[in-house]
Design an enzyme around this catalytic site. Structure first.
Site, PDB file in Angstrom:
ATOM      1  N   CYS A  59       0.829  -1.201   0.000  1.00 42.45           N
ATOM      2  CA  CYS A  59       0.000   0.000   0.000  1.00 42.45           C
ATOM      3  C   CYS A  59       0.868   1.257   0.000  1.00 42.45           C
ATOM      4  O   CYS A  59       0.596   2.210  -0.736  1.00 42.45           O
ATOM      5  CB  CYS A  59      -0.907  -0.027   1.221  1.00 42.45           C
ATOM      6  SG  CYS A  59      -2.019   1.366   1.330  1.00 42.45           S
ATOM      7  N   CYS A 117      -4.421  -2.351   5.616  1.00 38.10           N
ATOM      8  CA  CYS A 117      -4.258  -0.981   5.143  1.00 38.10           C
ATOM      9  C   CYS A 117      -5.456  -0.528   4.318  1.00 38.10           C
ATOM     10  O   CYS A 117      -5.803  -1.153   3.309  1.00 38.10           O
ATOM     11  CB  CYS A 117      -2.983  -0.893   4.300  1.00 38.10           C
ATOM     12  SG  CYS A 117      -2.629   0.746   3.662  1.00 38.10           S
TER      13      CYS A 117
END
Length: 387
Positions: free
Chosen positions: A128, A224
């Site tokens: 991410c 995330c």
């Protein structure tokens, strides 16, 4: 001069071959436009406040990166945005919003699922950061006319006349450099970590003094941008059950599993194995026979390894160091640094020999390398060496 410098003050004398570290605020002129990622959390809020204190022109950006199952049970994006808007009003910072859900799905979540199907345990936070927070975010900031971004990460960037460095945050309990090892020179020269030298307690105290609505808000956890989930239930929505046997190393059947991708090495909970003796732990996943291997005892010898290999390497200086290399490593987040020696065994593969045995080294997880507080780079654990 051999002192680390922050806010113009020498923090202590440190013998080093590198030039002094220059903090972000000294690397960028006042009134420089900076786009700061505003999540609704206290860290990014104080990052925005600190940038204003340093004289930057600050623009807030709220990123929505997940909408696959936006419902009342899980979707916190609306509440996060509401708090982000309130914070920016208090700080007199304009707030923009952007939707990166498609990019997140294609370049983070699909890879996340593929890795689990292959028997690995990937780290979505690393992906991410690489694909969204320091690629899409940087590109978007550039379109807004800003050459720099900032986030609320607990990490620090320094530089000398030729290169940038990435160092641990000053708060050892919150340091997030582990998740940033894929950042290189091109990302670091356009990034600021305003709270990297602060303690979490200082961040909360500042938020309270400013009257921010998230001063005492709980830190976000979980996947995330997706948030807290019952992980097996969540994963089973995308990966189908594939039942098989749970066996010991001597092939005794002791239970049934629901799919190898629902387990990771060193895992104890969720095995549903009864009987006498120590607790059971996952020690291996045999993908070809769909067998989950287990042992009894947290520190069973089969869970311990002196060496491993890593690939998909990233180096902060954009090129590998000289090998062999003595350094320290983390095999998981918040682990104490572990002394090791690296040896190159290919253009994108290294062997890691640890001074002390490491428990449950897991393919797909991140290996992150340090020289003291300075991050060198890292990679992804691949083949486990039989010892």
């Amino acid at each position: 001069m051999n002192g680390w410098i922050f806010d113009g003050h020498i923090l202590g004398i440190k013998k080093t071959t590198n030039l002094p570290t220059i903090p972000s605020k000294m690397r960028h002129k006042k009134n420089t436009p900076v786009v700061v990622g505003i999540s609704g959390g206290v860290d990014s809020s104080i990052a925005a406040w600190q940038l204003k204190q340093w004289g930057h022109e600050v623009i807030g950006l709220f990123m929505k990166n997940w909408e696959e199952d936006d419902d009342e049970s899980y979707c916190a994006a609306a509440e996060d945005l509401k708090i982000a808007q309130h914070v920016c009003e208090k700080l007199d910072v304009p707030l923009k919003t952007v939707n990166f859900s498609h990019e997140y799905w294609e370049r983070v979540f699909k890879i996340f699922l593929q890795q689990y199907q292959a028997g690995r345990t990937p780290n979505p936070d690393v992906l991410c950061n690489r694909e969204i927070k320091f690629r899409e975010f940087l590109d978007y900031a550039d379109r807004l006319g800003a050459k720099h971004i900032a986030t609320g990460h607990y990490a620090q960037i320094g530089s000398n006349s030729t290169k940038f460095y990435l160092r641990k945050g000053n708060d050892p309990s919150k340091d997030q450099s582990y998740f940033l090892y894929t950042l290189g020179q091109s990302e670091l020269q356009h990034t600021i970590f305003p709270i990297g030298a602060m303690l979490k307690s200082e961040v909360r105290q500042k938020a309270q003094s400013l009257g921010l609505p998230n001063a005492d808000r709980k830190d976000s956890t979980g996947i995330c941008f997706i948030g807290e989930r019952r992980f097996t239930d969540f994963l089973s929505r995308y990966l189908p059950p594939c039942p098989g046997q749970i066996r010991t190393l001597d092939n005794t059947v002791v239970g049934q599993h629901q799919g190898l991708w629902f387990y990771t090495l060193g895992q104890r909970h969720g095995l549903d194995i009864g009987g006498p003796g120590d607790a059971w732990y996952v020690v291996a996943k045999d993908m070809s026979s769909n067998v989950l291997r287990v042992v009894q005892g947290h520190d069973h010898p089969a869970l311990m390894r002196n060496s491993a290999q890593a690939e998909e390497l990233s180096w902060v200086e954009d090129h590998p160091p000289a090998f062999p290399l003595r350094c320290s490593a983390k095999t998981r987040y918040r682990q104490a640094d572990q002394a090791c020696e690296l040896t190159s065994i290919g253009p994108d593969k290294i062997d890691i020999a640890f001074d002390q045995p490491q428990r449950a080294i897991t393919p797909g997880q991140a290996l992150v390398l340090y020289d003291g507080s300075r991050l060198i780079g890292g990679g992804v654990f691949c083949d486990l060496i039989n010892e």
